[in-house]
Scaffold this active site. Structure first.
Site: not given
Ligand code: ATP
Ligand code: MG
Length: 330
Positions: A113, A195, A198
């Site tokens: 990050k 991956k 969001k």
């Molecule tokens: P950000 O980009 O804001 O970090 P993010 O999509 O990575 O958003 P998080 O809020 O970090 O989401 O994670 C929320 C949950 O979703 C966690 O349990 C994480 O392991 C899961 N997760 C995040 N991205 C994925 C993905 N691409 N596939 C499966 N699980 C995911």
């Molecule tokens: Mg994340």
């Protein structure tokens, strides 16, 4: 009464994606049936990256509505907003003083990050895993559902707990990871070796849980696939493999069945079917969400209720720690 307690938070950086849903949220429902659960929107975590105040407020309400639409508040569980429970930040301060700079420096997510936000490498970003440890131990959580990306943070939380318990006796519960049944890692639609996130700046890279059906179809159609034109689960077939994972998660079909279904067909047919499966999977959730997001008074009432329940549980742990550490109690 449920025997075990579990906690999980999601950062309101945007509406959750299909990746969040298939990898995490869908499994939380299963966890919510067996355990006393606390689910929250982690807005304190969100500000480790610069946020527009209006967006943060809106995202928090939206994520909260998603958690309600998933019916995670049912069955005696609690859904809340992290900043409505001040004990998170208060306990995090104490835990900071029991975390070594060296161990926090080893967190790979901090390194990643800080590389992607080089203009704002703040101390909050560095100590984010300590706040996460506070989130978990405040509720005496037995379990935390974690993806690959959070494993190291949970390990740190366990080390902090062991250290504190070593000094003061059994003050905090040592949390265990909770693994759901499926929990697939869903990849970006545009860069399938990365991956799905969001916070991806390009919305075409992800399916948002609240995308309209026509938008889902459009994004699926522009998903990156492969040159060979075949639907098969091969190691280097990243784009197709990802769509097969999505299709399999939504329909329950095995890869073999999917390969058979699309034998001799092109990616156009395949993508349309994947989109259709996703739309159907998300439909009930979206219907409940669309209703909730327009009922501001009801949402706020639920936030207050959640904050009350979470604070009551959190305060007990917080007091216990403060007393052990030696803070003067009135
Ligand atoms: P950000 O980009 O804001 O970090 P993010 O999509 O990575 O958003 P998080 O809020 O970090 O989401 O994670 C929320 C949950 O979703 C966690 O349990 C994480 O392991 C899961 N997760 C995040 N991205 C994925 C993905 N691409 N596939 C499966 N699980 C995911
Ligand atoms: Mg994340």
């Amino acid at each position: 009464m449920k025997e075990k307690t579990a906690l999980s938070l999601i950062t309101p950086s945007n509406i959750p994606t299909l990746g969040n849903y298939l990898g995490a949220l869908r499994n939380w429902k299963q966890m919510a049936e067996d355990n006393r659960c606390f689910f929250g929107a982690s807005d304190l975590h969100a500000i480790t990256v610069r946020q527009d105040p209006k967006d943060l407020r809106r995202n928090t309400a939206e994520i909260f509505a998603v958690l309600l639409a998933l019916e995670l508040d049912k069955g005696g569980n609690t859904v809340f907003v992290q900043s409505h429970v001040p004990q998170h930040a208060q306990l995090a301060w104490a835990l900071n003083c029991f975390t070594q700079f060296g161990e926090a420096s080893r967190m790979t997510q901090f390194k990643d990050k800080s590389a992607s936000h080089a203009d704002n490498i703040n101390v909050g970003l560095f100590s984010y895993p300590v706040l996460m440890a506070a989130d978990i131990v405040l509720y005496d959580a037995d379990y935390v559902p974690i993806g690959e990306d959070q494993k190291q943070h949970l390990e740190l939380a366990r080390n902090i707990v062991d250290r504190i318990n070593g000094i003061y006796g059994d003050v905090l519960k040592v949390p265990e990871p909770w693994f759901g049944k499926t929990g697939k890692r869903i990849m970006s639609l545009l860069e399938p070796t990365k991956k799905m996130s969001k916070s991806d700046p390009n919305p075409k890279a992800y399916i948002s849980l609240m995308d309209e059906p026509n938008v889902i179809l459009k994004k699926m159609k522009s998903a990156v696939t492969d040159m060979n034109g075949r639907v098969f689960y091969g190691e280097d077939n990243h784009g197709v493999k990802n769509l097969m994972d999505i299709y399999s998660c939504c329909t329950g079909l095995a890869y073999d069945d999917i390969e058979k279904e699309f034998e001799g067909k092109g990616y156009g047919d395949f993508k349309a079917k994947v989109a259709e499966a996703v739309i159907e999977e998300l439909r009930p959730l979206k219907e409940r969400y669309d209703k909730l997001i327009n009922e501001k008074a009801y949402l706020e009432e639920c936030m207050k209720k959640g904050a009350g329940e979470a604070s009551a549980a959190a305060e007990k742990t917080y007091r216990r720690v403060m007393e052990k550490v030696g803070f003067y109690q009135l």
